[in-house]
Design an enzyme around this catalytic site. Structure first.
Site, PDB file in Angstrom:
ATOM      1  N   TYR A 153     -55.048 -15.899 -18.229  1.00  0.00           N
ATOM      2  CA  TYR A 153     -55.174 -16.799 -17.051  1.00  0.00           C
ATOM      3  C   TYR A 153     -56.479 -17.405 -16.782  1.00  0.00           C
ATOM      4  O   TYR A 153     -57.506 -16.868 -17.070  1.00  0.00           O
ATOM      5  CB  TYR A 153     -54.661 -15.720 -15.886  1.00  0.00           C
ATOM      6  CG  TYR A 153     -53.362 -15.280 -15.938  1.00  0.00           C
ATOM      7  CD1 TYR A 153     -52.529 -16.224 -14.800  1.00  0.00           C
ATOM      8  CD2 TYR A 153     -53.072 -14.303 -16.597  1.00  0.00           C
ATOM      9  CE1 TYR A 153     -51.253 -15.566 -14.802  1.00  0.00           C
ATOM     10  CE2 TYR A 153     -51.629 -13.942 -16.233  1.00  0.00           C
ATOM     11  CZ  TYR A 153     -50.810 -14.586 -15.595  1.00  0.00           C
ATOM     12  OH  TYR A 153     -49.400 -14.040 -15.345  1.00  0.00           O
ATOM     13  N   ASP A 206     -46.507 -15.951  -9.022  1.00  0.00           N
ATOM     14  CA  ASP A 206     -46.155 -16.029  -7.501  1.00  0.00           C
ATOM     15  C   ASP A 206     -46.114 -17.508  -6.803  1.00  0.00           C
ATOM     16  O   ASP A 206     -46.390 -18.517  -7.540  1.00  0.00           O
ATOM     17  CB  ASP A 206     -47.344 -15.242  -6.716  1.00  0.00           C
ATOM     18  CG  ASP A 206     -47.108 -13.893  -6.983  1.00  0.00           C
ATOM     19  OD1 ASP A 206     -46.221 -13.436  -7.122  1.00  0.00           O
ATOM     20  OD2 ASP A 206     -48.238 -13.058  -6.871  1.00  0.00           O
TER      21      ASP A 206
END
Length: 356
Positions: free
Chosen positions: A161, A89
């Protein structure tokens, strides 16, 4: 000029002048050579996501894929399509995201003539050259040739992540702006680790699935969800570290291999200093830096940021471990805590079984 022209003029694209007269091409042979001359490259990239509107290409916004395609187009002289392994994003960073691109190297002097593919090192240097002409927040860090059926997204075996949190009342350093989530409260690390144990494993993660998720199933296996405290970034050696380093260097012969000593205890995890403690004029009080690691084959939309949002509230003491279990079992996004901001999230690694 007759209607049946046997020869055509070829133009040099650099100076728009006719280069030479050539014979008409054999279209069947050209198509055969074109199919044989396509090389797929696996490209690893790093970027600071602050000034990107995400990774996926958009017509009216600056995106990671858009910037990468533009650089490749300038390099090879024709449009390409970049396929990314993982979408990020706006504001999300990447230590290593991976994509693939198909390139057919053709002669600029003889259009239609297929040349041997570029070496990966050539691709890396050339694309970085064009990327750095515009901005320096996107860099190609590795390139490898792969078969045409190797896919950056579908061949990925695992994704990792990281999420950075800075805990402490002091204002965030200018060097940390948009690089971490600043939490003014003190965070309870042991409680957050207990919450990780509840969430790791195979579950229905509907409570950690944002609206707009296109996945067909909310079932995911979270192979790792852990949190640890690390040294705040941008560490510079203090007096004790420098003295220790210099002493070791003075004890070494000039032709011997220098071994850099580990930092002193003061350079290890700093628990932070209170606002009343005198640390000297002009010196910044350090935050505690916590890093959450999430590892799985694939993730739901905003899953990591929603997980971190719950862990943070556990850390501040506003949620208990039974609350985390309740949120997970509720299987609805309305049960989750507010989502962590994008600025602290980093795509760390995409793992493959790469062909030799």
């Amino acid at each position: 000029m007759t209607k049946n022209c046997k020869h055509t003029l070829e133009f040099d694209t650099d100076n728009n002048k006719p280069s030479k007269i050539s014979k008409p091409h054999n279209h069947n042979m050209t198509q055969k050579n074109s199919a044989a001359g396509i090389q797929r490259y696996l490209v690893a990239i790093e970027y600071i996501g602050t000034h990107f509107s995400g990774s996926q290409k958009q017509l009216s916004c600056r995106t990671v894929v858009g910037a990468l395609e533009e650089a490749f187009t300038k390099f090879i002289g024709q449009a390409v399509i970049v396929s990314c392994s993982s979408r990020t994003d706006a504001g999300v960073h990447a230590l290593s995201n991976v994509c693939h691109v198909d390139i057919q190297r053709t002669s600029k002097r003889r259009p239609g003539e297929v040349l041997p593919p570029h070496e990966p090192s050539v691709v890396r240097r050339a694309v970085n050259h064009f990327l750095q002409k515009n901005d320096s927040d996107l860099t190609v860090i590795d390139v490898r040739c792969v078969p045409l059926d190797f896919h950056a997204r579908f061949s990925a075996q695992e994704r990792t992540y990281f999420y950075r949190l800075l805990s402490g009342p002091e204002p965030v350093s200018a060097f940390e702006k948009d690089r971490a989530w600043h939490v003014p409260e003190e965070l309870n690390l042991s409680a957050m680790r207990e919450a990780c144990k509840v969430l790791v494993g195979r579950h229905d993660f509907s409570s950690f699935r944002a609206a707009g998720c296109q996945a067909t199933s909310p079932i995911r296996t979270l192979d790792e969800l852990s949190i640890c405290e690390v040294i705040p970034s941008l560490y510079f050696p203090n007096t004790m570290d420098r003295e220790r380093h210099n002493q070791d260097l003075n004890g070494c012969h000039s032709n011997s291999e220098t071994v850099i000593p580990p930092p002193s205890s003061s350079a290890s995890i700093d628990k932070g200093t209170t606002s009343t403690e005198d640390i000297g004029f002009g010196k910044r009080r350090q935050h505690r830096c916590l890093v959450v690691t999430a590892r799985a084959r694939s993730f739901l939309y905003h899953q990591v940021r929603l997980l971190v949002g719950v862990l943070k509230v556990v850390g501040t003491g506003n949620l208990t471990i039974p609350d985390v279990e309740r949120i997970l079992n509720a299987k609805t996004i309305t049960a989750a805590s507010p989502m962590a901001p994008a600025c602290g999230l980093y795509l760390g690694e995409v793992k493959y079984d790469l062909p030799n």
